[in-house]
Enzyme design. Structure first.
Site, PDB file in Angstrom:
ATOM      1  N   SER A   1      -8.233  10.621  10.905  1.00 30.87           N
ATOM      2  CA  SER A   1      -7.650   9.542  10.103  1.00 30.87           C
ATOM      3  C   SER A   1      -6.347   9.968   9.442  1.00 30.87           C
ATOM      4  CB  SER A   1      -8.620   9.046   9.035  1.00 30.87           C
ATOM      5  OG  SER A   1      -7.953   8.091   8.241  1.00 30.87           O
ATOM      6  N   LEU A   2      -6.321  11.179   8.888  1.00 31.11           N
ATOM      7  CA  LEU A   2      -5.045  11.651   8.320  1.00 31.11           C
ATOM      8  C   LEU A   2      -3.991  11.685   9.422  1.00 31.11           C
ATOM      9  CD1 LEU A   2      -6.195  14.446   5.812  1.00 31.11           C
ATOM     10  CD2 LEU A   2      -5.464  12.106   5.299  1.00 31.11           C
TER      11      LEU A   2
ATOM     12  N   GLU B   1     -16.633  17.836   5.835  1.00 31.73           N
ATOM     13  CA  GLU B   1     -17.149  18.477   7.042  1.00 31.73           C
ATOM     14  C   GLU B   1     -16.564  19.886   7.206  1.00 31.73           C
ATOM     15  OE1 GLU B   1     -17.231  15.477  10.136  1.00 31.73           O
ATOM     16  OE2 GLU B   1     -16.513  17.014  11.514  1.00 31.73           O
TER      17      GLU B   1
ATOM     18  N   LEU C   1     -18.216  13.032  -1.669  1.00 30.79           N
ATOM     19  CA  LEU C   1     -18.116  13.724  -0.386  1.00 30.79           C
ATOM     20  C   LEU C   1     -18.014  15.240  -0.500  1.00 30.79           C
ATOM     21  CD1 LEU C   1     -17.869  12.796   2.611  1.00 30.79           C
ATOM     22  CD2 LEU C   1     -15.496  13.485   2.427  1.00 30.79           C
TER      23      LEU C   1
ATOM     24  N   GLN D   1     -18.523   4.044   9.332  1.00 30.52           N
ATOM     25  CA  GLN D   1     -18.958   5.435   9.449  1.00 30.52           C
ATOM     26  C   GLN D   1     -19.712   5.904   8.209  1.00 30.52           C
ATOM     27  OE1 GLN D   1     -16.029   8.988   9.617  1.00 30.52           O
ATOM     28  NE2 GLN D   1     -17.113   8.901  11.559  1.00 30.52           N
TER      29      GLN D   1
ATOM     30  N   GLY E   1       1.165   3.808   4.175  1.00 32.91           N
ATOM     31  CA  GLY E   1       2.253   3.022   3.596  1.00 32.91           C
ATOM     32  C   GLY E   1       3.484   3.875   3.336  1.00 32.91           C
TER      33      GLY E   1
ATOM     34  N   GLY F   1       0.832  -1.205   0.000  1.00 35.80           N
ATOM     35  CA  GLY F   1       0.000   0.000   0.000  1.00 35.80           C
ATOM     36  C   GLY F   1       0.857   1.242   0.000  1.00 35.80           C
TER      37      GLY F   1
ATOM     38  N   ARG G   1     -15.294   7.460  14.284  1.00 39.82           N
ATOM     39  CA  ARG G   1     -14.093   8.290  14.148  1.00 39.82           C
ATOM     40  C   ARG G   1     -14.464   9.766  14.057  1.00 39.82           C
ATOM     41  NH1 ARG G   1     -11.424  10.703   9.830  1.00 39.82           N
ATOM     42  NH2 ARG G   1     -12.523   9.592   8.171  1.00 39.82           N
TER      43      ARG G   1
ATOM     44  N   ARG H   1     -19.968  12.684  13.586  1.00 38.98           N
ATOM     45  CA  ARG H   1     -20.650  12.256  12.361  1.00 38.98           C
ATOM     46  C   ARG H   1     -21.789  11.285  12.599  1.00 38.98           C
ATOM     47  NH1 ARG H   1     -15.116  11.707   8.795  1.00 38.98           N
ATOM     48  NH2 ARG H   1     -14.915  13.979   8.553  1.00 38.98           N
TER      49      ARG H   1
ATOM     50  N   PHE I   1     -13.854  21.290  13.342  1.00 41.37           N
ATOM     51  CA  PHE I   1     -14.349  20.040  12.786  1.00 41.37           C
ATOM     52  C   PHE I   1     -15.211  19.346  13.835  1.00 41.37           C
ATOM     53  CE2 PHE I   1     -13.531  17.521   8.981  1.00 41.37           C
ATOM     54  CZ  PHE I   1     -12.923  18.443   8.170  1.00 41.37           C
TER      55      PHE I   1
ATOM     56  N   HIS J   1     -20.741   9.255   6.536  1.00 40.12           N
ATOM     57  CA  HIS J   1     -20.443  10.685   6.599  1.00 40.12           C
ATOM     58  C   HIS J   1     -21.707  11.447   6.254  1.00 40.12           C
ATOM     59  CE1 HIS J   1     -18.724  14.578   5.784  1.00 40.12           C
ATOM     60  NE2 HIS J   1     -17.508  14.162   6.096  1.00 40.12           N
TER      61      HIS J   1
HETATM   62  C1  LIG Z   1     -13.351  11.557  -0.030  1.00 39.23           C
HETATM   63  C2  LIG Z   1     -12.631  11.355   1.272  1.00 39.23           C
HETATM   64  C3  LIG Z   1     -12.284  12.443   2.054  1.00 39.23           C
HETATM   65  C4  LIG Z   1     -11.619  12.269   3.269  1.00 39.23           C
HETATM   66  N1  LIG Z   1     -11.257  13.359   4.014  1.00 39.23           N
HETATM   67  C5  LIG Z   1     -10.557  13.179   5.164  1.00 39.23           C
HETATM   68  C6  LIG Z   1     -10.095  14.301   5.920  1.00 39.23           C
HETATM   69  O1  LIG Z   1     -10.262  15.459   5.544  1.00 39.23           O
HETATM   70  N2  LIG Z   1      -9.425  14.070   7.068  1.00 39.23           N
HETATM   71  C7  LIG Z   1      -9.180  12.803   7.530  1.00 39.23           C
HETATM   72  O2  LIG Z   1      -8.557  12.655   8.573  1.00 39.23           O
HETATM   73  N3  LIG Z   1      -9.590  11.722   6.818  1.00 39.23           N
HETATM   74  C8  LIG Z   1     -10.257  11.886   5.652  1.00 39.23           C
HETATM   75  N4  LIG Z   1     -10.659  10.779   4.938  1.00 39.23           N
HETATM   76  C9  LIG Z   1     -10.225   9.447   5.377  1.00 39.23           C
HETATM   77  C10 LIG Z   1      -8.754   9.243   5.034  1.00 39.23           C
HETATM   78  O3  LIG Z   1      -8.450   9.928   3.860  1.00 39.23           O
HETATM   79  C11 LIG Z   1      -8.415   7.774   4.829  1.00 39.23           C
HETATM   80  O4  LIG Z   1      -8.916   7.002   5.889  1.00 39.23           O
HETATM   81  C12 LIG Z   1      -6.900   7.602   4.763  1.00 39.23           C
HETATM   82  O5  LIG Z   1      -6.340   8.489   3.842  1.00 39.23           O
HETATM   83  C13 LIG Z   1      -6.517   6.173   4.430  1.00 39.23           C
HETATM   84  O6  LIG Z   1      -5.134   6.106   4.200  1.00 39.23           O
HETATM   85  P1  LIG Z   1      -4.415   4.718   3.980  1.00 39.23           P
HETATM   86  O7  LIG Z   1      -2.973   5.003   3.751  1.00 39.23           O
HETATM   87  O8  LIG Z   1      -4.769   3.795   5.084  1.00 39.23           O
HETATM   88  O9  LIG Z   1      -5.091   4.112   2.664  1.00 39.23           O
HETATM   89  P2  LIG Z   1      -5.201   4.669   1.162  1.00 39.23           P
HETATM   90  O10 LIG Z   1      -4.763   6.065   1.013  1.00 39.23           O
HETATM   91  O11 LIG Z   1      -6.559   4.293   0.694  1.00 39.23           O
HETATM   92  O12 LIG Z   1      -4.132   3.795   0.394  1.00 39.23           O
HETATM   93  C14 LIG Z   1      -4.299   2.406   0.204  1.00 39.23           C
HETATM   94  C15 LIG Z   1      -3.129   1.898  -0.605  1.00 39.23           C
HETATM   95  O13 LIG Z   1      -3.178   0.480  -0.626  1.00 39.23           O
HETATM   96  C16 LIG Z   1      -2.952   0.012  -1.933  1.00 39.23           C
HETATM   97  N5  LIG Z   1      -3.618  -1.287  -2.037  1.00 39.23           N
HETATM   98  C17 LIG Z   1      -4.886  -1.614  -1.698  1.00 39.23           C
HETATM   99  N6  LIG Z   1      -5.110  -2.915  -1.949  1.00 39.23           N
HETATM  100  C18 LIG Z   1      -3.955  -3.413  -2.438  1.00 39.23           C
HETATM  101  C19 LIG Z   1      -3.547  -4.694  -2.883  1.00 39.23           C
HETATM  102  N7  LIG Z   1      -4.373  -5.742  -2.891  1.00 39.23           N
HETATM  103  N8  LIG Z   1      -2.279  -4.842  -3.338  1.00 39.23           N
HETATM  104  C20 LIG Z   1      -1.422  -3.789  -3.371  1.00 39.23           C
HETATM  105  N9  LIG Z   1      -1.761  -2.560  -2.948  1.00 39.23           N
HETATM  106  C21 LIG Z   1      -3.001  -2.387  -2.487  1.00 39.23           C
HETATM  107  C22 LIG Z   1      -3.486   1.088  -2.844  1.00 39.23           C
HETATM  108  O14 LIG Z   1      -2.846   1.037  -4.076  1.00 39.23           O
HETATM  109  C23 LIG Z   1      -3.130   2.353  -2.063  1.00 39.23           C
HETATM  110  O15 LIG Z   1      -1.828   2.743  -2.402  1.00 39.23           O
HETATM  111  C24 LIG Z   1     -11.316  10.949   3.712  1.00 39.23           C
HETATM  112  C25 LIG Z   1     -11.657   9.860   2.934  1.00 39.23           C
HETATM  113  C26 LIG Z   1     -12.327  10.058   1.735  1.00 39.23           C
HETATM  114  C27 LIG Z   1     -12.733   8.835   0.958  1.00 39.23           C
END
Ligand SMILES: Cc1cc2nc3c(=O)[nH]c(=O)nc-3n(C[C@H](O)[C@H](O)[C@H](O)COP(=O)(O)OP(=O)(O)OC[C@H]3O[C@@H](n4cnc5c(N)ncnc54)[C@H](O)[C@@H]3O)c2cc1C
Length: 612
Positions: free
Chosen positions: A407-408, A263, A260, A248, A17, A12, A402, A294, A116, A250
């Site tokens: 989450s960020l 917020e 989306l 969750q 990641g 990821g 949450r 939320r 927020f 939203h």
């Molecule tokens: C529209 C939107 C707005 C948001 N706004 C906010 C915000 O303002 N503030 C906040 O705190 N949170 C926000 N969130 C939530 C937050 O963005 C996410 O929870 C967070 O970014 C997830 O990060 P991550 O690194 O865990 O996963 P992701 O960023 O989703 O990355 C997942 C990675 O895993 C890889 N991957 C997946 N499956 C496989 C596989 N089988 N093999 C190889 N690679 C794989 C993908 O390629 C990707 O690189 C928002 C979410 C959304 C959807």
């Protein structure tokens, strides 16, 4: 088949990641494998902000942040983890600033902060400005910044490689490995999109950072690729999933679409109104109103619609009103999301309120970890060398709901921790042997799917799965709706076993990969629904109309879902359901979702009634 060997393999390339990779690649030979090109990860879609009690614009401190996180999560949060997150938040923001992230600034040049939902001053007195942000593109900036740093550090990326299996030195799925026995990770198996070739990655440490699973629902803010791969892969290998019933919703998805609107729109002064123009959140959360957490806002909106006060021709949404805000302010702080309203709904937010309705957004549950990012295989034992961080994981800082912007923060704090732990373990641990025929499971599944000449269409099964989850396992749930949903999911699993793909080729066969992703979605949906059926109470994002109150005596505990032969006794098994409420068994020969529990870590804050 090609074989690679790295000390650390991170699956990821989202925020979690890449944050992990920055730590581990400086210390050990590290590879990042990602099914997407890194900067297409969903972190880049995050809009509103990342919180930290910097206190730059209003008095604030990490203790208030911890309290808000615990209360926001309806007391299912592990308080040791939440304390670490709130304390390390400030450095997490400053780290990003030093890497060059262009945060919005105050007139004095400090990092600006906005309000927020659920973030308050002095334990709920009033909303506080805690979210650091870059307009409504915060996630985009985080992702680009981390990627640039990874490129600078020459991290080895394997892009458009799909991880399909996790290799362990013991088979946990039989339930026969005893507690206390050492279990180690050996690597992962991946499929290269461009060629269809199988790659085995041998590793001393593996970090799962595959993000969320929002595509179990039809109406969702999540990208097409958020199919819960990492969760399902771990689960199929016998590892538990924690608290999956908490999903969750939203509040402000564009009505009918789910796209989306952050917020941040309410943080900047936006107001929710029903068809009568009433600011209805004053009735549900008199102190912080539209900036309640939320779960509460989403439920209040759904309730307005149910009671006939919805807007529009079908009275099936409410309105997000920004018309009282200065257009210049909207342009400066909310440029992207207001453009979404124009593009997708033809609404001009300067002058017209925007139709909105709750949209599936975030998985509070996931692969259980401790605060060092190590993955648990029961309530106490870890799998040595296996780590998880970000939305795929459950550490658990979000409990049953949450708070926005946490989450960020989570991906940065726990991504960093997991990266350090993984590298430190790999630096001294001996290698473990790969299992014989490491890719056999993946190859069998791929070839079986490819070989079926004709069968059910993947897109039909996916659509029906998402529809039943939207109808039956959304904001409001009952035993009846969830039982229907479970039967649907199981019937779809049976149809899935007969599904086939049209594209039988090897190069860029996205058809085949979507079929595999659907298999992951079905597994995750079943775990969500079984957990929701078993949790006969309402807490955070999980609301049971037939059990509308929180029940701390019965359910103040985490759910641990294991894939095992039905009837297997797991560590700390869940109490049996009362007569008449038993969870229906799966079809003979199918593995069941067997439920256990794990205690919640409560250090300072005793559960209280949750009012805002
Ligand atoms: C529209 C939107 C707005 C948001 N706004 C906010 C915000 O303002 N503030 C906040 O705190 N949170 C926000 N969130 C939530 C937050 O963005 C996410 O929870 C967070 O970014 C997830 O990060 P991550 O690194 O865990 O996963 P992701 O960023 O989703 O990355 C997942 C990675 O895993 C890889 N991957 C997946 N499956 C496989 C596989 N089988 N093999 C190889 N690679 C794989 C993908 O390629 C990707 O690189 C928002 C979410 C959304 C959807």
């Amino acid at each position: 088949m090609q074989t690679h060997q790295f000390d650390v393999v991170i699956v990821g390339a989202g925020g979690a990641g890449m944050r992990a990779a920055l730590e581990s690649s400086g210390r050990t030979r590290t590879a990042v494998i990602s099914k997407l090109y890194p900067t297409r990860s969903h972190t880049g879609a995050a809009q509103g902000g990342m919180c930290a009690a910097l206190g730059n614009v209003e008095d604030d401190n990490p203790e208030w942040h911890t309290f808000d996180t615990v209360k926001g999560g309806d007391y299912l949060v592990d308080q040791d983890a939440a304390t670490i997150m709130a304390n390390e938040a400030i450095d997490a923001v400053l780290d990003l600033e030093r890497m060059g992230l262009p945060f919005n600034r105050t007139p004095e040049g400090r990092i600006d902060q906005r309000r927020f939902g659920g973030h308050t001053r002095n334990h709920g007195e009033a909303a506080v400005r805690r979210a650091c942000y870059a307009a409504d593109r915060t996630g985009h900036m985080i992702l680009q910044t981390l990627y640039q740093q990874c490129v600078k550090q020459e991290v080895a990326f394997f892009n458009e490689f799909y991880c399909l299996d996790l290799l362990l030195d013991h088979d946990l799925s039989s339930g026969e490995v005893s507690d206390g026995q050492e279990v180690r990770v050996a690597g992962v198996v991946a499929y290269e999109l461009a060629t269809g070739e199988i790659h085995v990655f041998r590793a001393k440490s593996v970090v799962l950072a595959t993000g969320g699973a929002g595509k179990i629902y039809k109406t969702t803010s999540n990208a097409h690729t958020l199919t819960g791969d990492g969760m399902a892969i771990a689960y199929r290998r016998g590892l538990p999933l924690e608290d999956m019933e908490f999903f969750q919703f939203h509040p402000t998805g564009l009505a009918g679409l789910g796209i989306l609107l952050s917020e941040a729109a309410r943080g900047e002064g936006g107001i929710l109104r029903n068809a009568d123009g009433e600011r209805f959140m004053e009735r549900y959360a008199p102190t912080i109103k539209d900036l309640a957490p939320r779960d509460i806002v989403a439920r209040s909106m759904a309730n307005e619609v149910r009671e006939g006060r919805g807007a529009g021709p079908n009275k099936d949404y409410v309105l997000l009103d920004l018309t009282h805000l200065d257009p210049a302010h909207i342009d400066a702080k909310l440029p992207d999301i207001t453009e979404f309203a124009r593009t997708y709904l033809g609404i001009e937010p300067y002058t017209e309120p925007v139709p909105v309705y709750p949209t599936a957004h975030y998985a509070m549950g996931g692969v259980p970890t401790n605060v060092e990012g190590e993955v648990l295989r029961n309530t106490t034992d870890v799998v040595r060398g296996l780590y998880a961080a970000g939305e795929v994981a459950c550490v658990s800082v979000h409990g049953s709901n949450r708070l926005g912007t946490n989450s960020l923060l989570d991906i940065n704090v726990f991504g960093k921790r997991a990266g350090i732990s993984a590298a430190e373990f790999a630096a001294t641990a001996p290698w473990v042997d790969l299992p014989e025929n490491p890719s056999s499971l993946v190859v069998d599944e791929l070839e079986e799917m490819r070989a079926r000449p004709q069968g059910e269409r993947i897109s039909d099964i996916r659509r029906e799965l998402q529809q039943t989850m939207d109808t039956n396992a959304q904001v409001f749930r009952t035993a009846e709706s969830l039982t229907t949903c479970l039967a649907d999911v199981r019937a779809l699993r049976e149809r899935y076993s007969r599904a086939s793909v049209q594209d039988k080729g090897r190069a860029f066969n996205t058809d085949l990969l979507e079929a595999l992703e659907l298999g992951f979605l079905i597994d995750i949906a079943e775990v969500v629904v079984v957990g929701a059926l078993n949790r006969r109470e309402s807490r955070g994002g999980h609301f049971r109309e037939d059990y509308p109150n929180r029940d701390d005596a019965g359910f103040m505990e985490h759910t641990m879902a294991y894939r095992r032969p039905a009837g297997t006794v797991v560590d700390s098994p869940a109490a049996p359901a009362p007569a008449g409420e038993e969870i229906p068994d799966p079809a003979p020969g199918e593995l069941a979702v067997v439920l256990g529990t794990k205690p919640v870590v409560t250090t300072v804050y005793q559960p209280m009634e949750r009012k805002y």
